[in-house]
Scaffold this active site. Structure first.
Site, short mmCIF file in Angstrom:
data_model
loop_
_atom_site.label_atom_id
_atom_site.label_comp_id
_atom_site.label_asym_id
_atom_site.label_seq_id
_atom_site.Cartn_x
_atom_site.Cartn_y
_atom_site.Cartn_z
N ASP A 20 0.83 -1.22 0.00
CA ASP A 20 0.00 0.00 0.00
C ASP A 20 0.86 1.27 0.00
OD1 ASP A 20 -2.42 1.35 -0.02
OD2 ASP A 20 -2.57 1.42 2.16
N HIS A 37 1.96 3.40 -9.13
CA HIS A 37 1.76 1.96 -9.34
C HIS A 37 2.91 1.38 -10.16
CE1 HIS A 37 -2.04 2.22 -7.40
NE2 HIS A 37 -2.61 2.95 -8.35
N LEU A 131 11.23 -20.00 -5.25
CA LEU A 131 10.29 -19.15 -4.50
C LEU A 131 8.90 -19.26 -5.12
CD1 LEU A 131 10.07 -16.64 -2.38
CD2 LEU A 131 10.14 -15.24 -4.43
#
Ligand code: IPE
Ligand code: IPE
Ligand code: MG
Length: 242
Positions: A20, A37, A131
């Site tokens: 955020d 973004h 991962l």
């Protein structure tokens, strides 16, 4: 010599992040929100690498919530474009790093083209073993609980904690050990409502584009200093691991 048993493994196996603060990052620079973004994608790229280097096995990130559709139309379409572009660009890098990418969320709300893109990226990285990266996209914790319950009901299965757990969209991953939210807000915003039951929560004032390796290390250090008790007493935890 007795070990310091209340200290958890230093590196969490599964880190979940509410990424955020992109909008505020852009606003402070007098840039359009989408620029924040875009910088958020860069920050995610850095975070994936850092997690892999530190031995984190699963990383789950919140990229777009069920509620984010209510943002202005140009921001929503900008975010969809950004995801479509990132899919094409990032897959070779993820493959090289042994990252297995999965998308978690309601696919039907997405365009046909986007759905194809998500499937292709998942297939292209399916062999990754270093991962696991779960990208929560058009995701809501309530949606997940409801879809799991509906799937069980449709199959005539009984609803128990174990059966719900198996039907959840994140069933392939263990519950997160550490849940980080950047950007200073201290709320879940409908993220991992079921899976975060015993996650350690960590809130960072840093905006997501500024959340770098040092900030990640601070979060991991805070986690390492916690005692996870899972309902037991501190003494029981010490005895159990003696
Ligand atoms: C998080 O950043 C990214 C998404 C929700 C897609 P925000 O866009 O919420 O950034 P702030 O909270 O407005 O700063
Ligand atoms: C949560 O952030 C969703 C993502 C990071 C993708 P929001 O910015 O949407 O959360 P609220 O609206 O402040 O609770
Ligand atoms: Mg926000």
């Amino acid at each position: 010599m007795a070990k310091a048993l209340s200290i958890p493994a230093v590196v969490p196996d599964h880190i979940a992040i509410v990424m955020d603060g992109n909008g505020r990052w852009a606003k402070r620079r007098l840039l359009p929100r989408i620029a924040g973004h875009r910088q958020g994608v860069e920050s995610l790229r850095r975070c994936i690498r850092a997690c892999a280097e530190r031995g984190v096995r699963v990383l789950t990130v919140f990229a777009f919530s069920s509620e984010n559709w209510s943002r202005p139309a140009d921001e929503v379409s900008g975010l969809m474009d950004l995801m479509a572009k990132a899919l094409g660009r990032e897959v070779p890098e993820l493959q090289k790093g042994g990252v297995r990418l999965r998308f978690v969320g309601e696919r039907r709300g997405l365009s046909e083209r986007m759905q194809q893109g998500l499937l292709q990226a998942e297939a292209a990285t399916a062999a990754g073993a270093a991962l696991q990266l779960n990208v929560c996209f058009n995701y809501g914790g309530r949606w997940d609980v409801a879809q799991a319950a509906a799937a069980l009901a449709a199959r005539g299965e009984s609803i128990t904690e174990a059966s719900l757990d198996r039907a959840m969209a994140l069933a392939h991953a263990p519950d997160p050990d550490l849940l980080i939210r950047t950007g200073g807000e201290q709320r879940l915003s409908n993220f991992l409502l079921w899976q975060a039951a015993y996650s350690e929560l960590y809130f960072s004032e840093r905006l997501w584009p500024d959340f770098d390796e040092a900030a990640l290390d601070e979060a991991i250090a805070a986690y390492a200093a916690r005692e996870r008790r899972f309902g037991q007493t501190s003494e029981q935890r010490v005895q159990a691991s003696a």
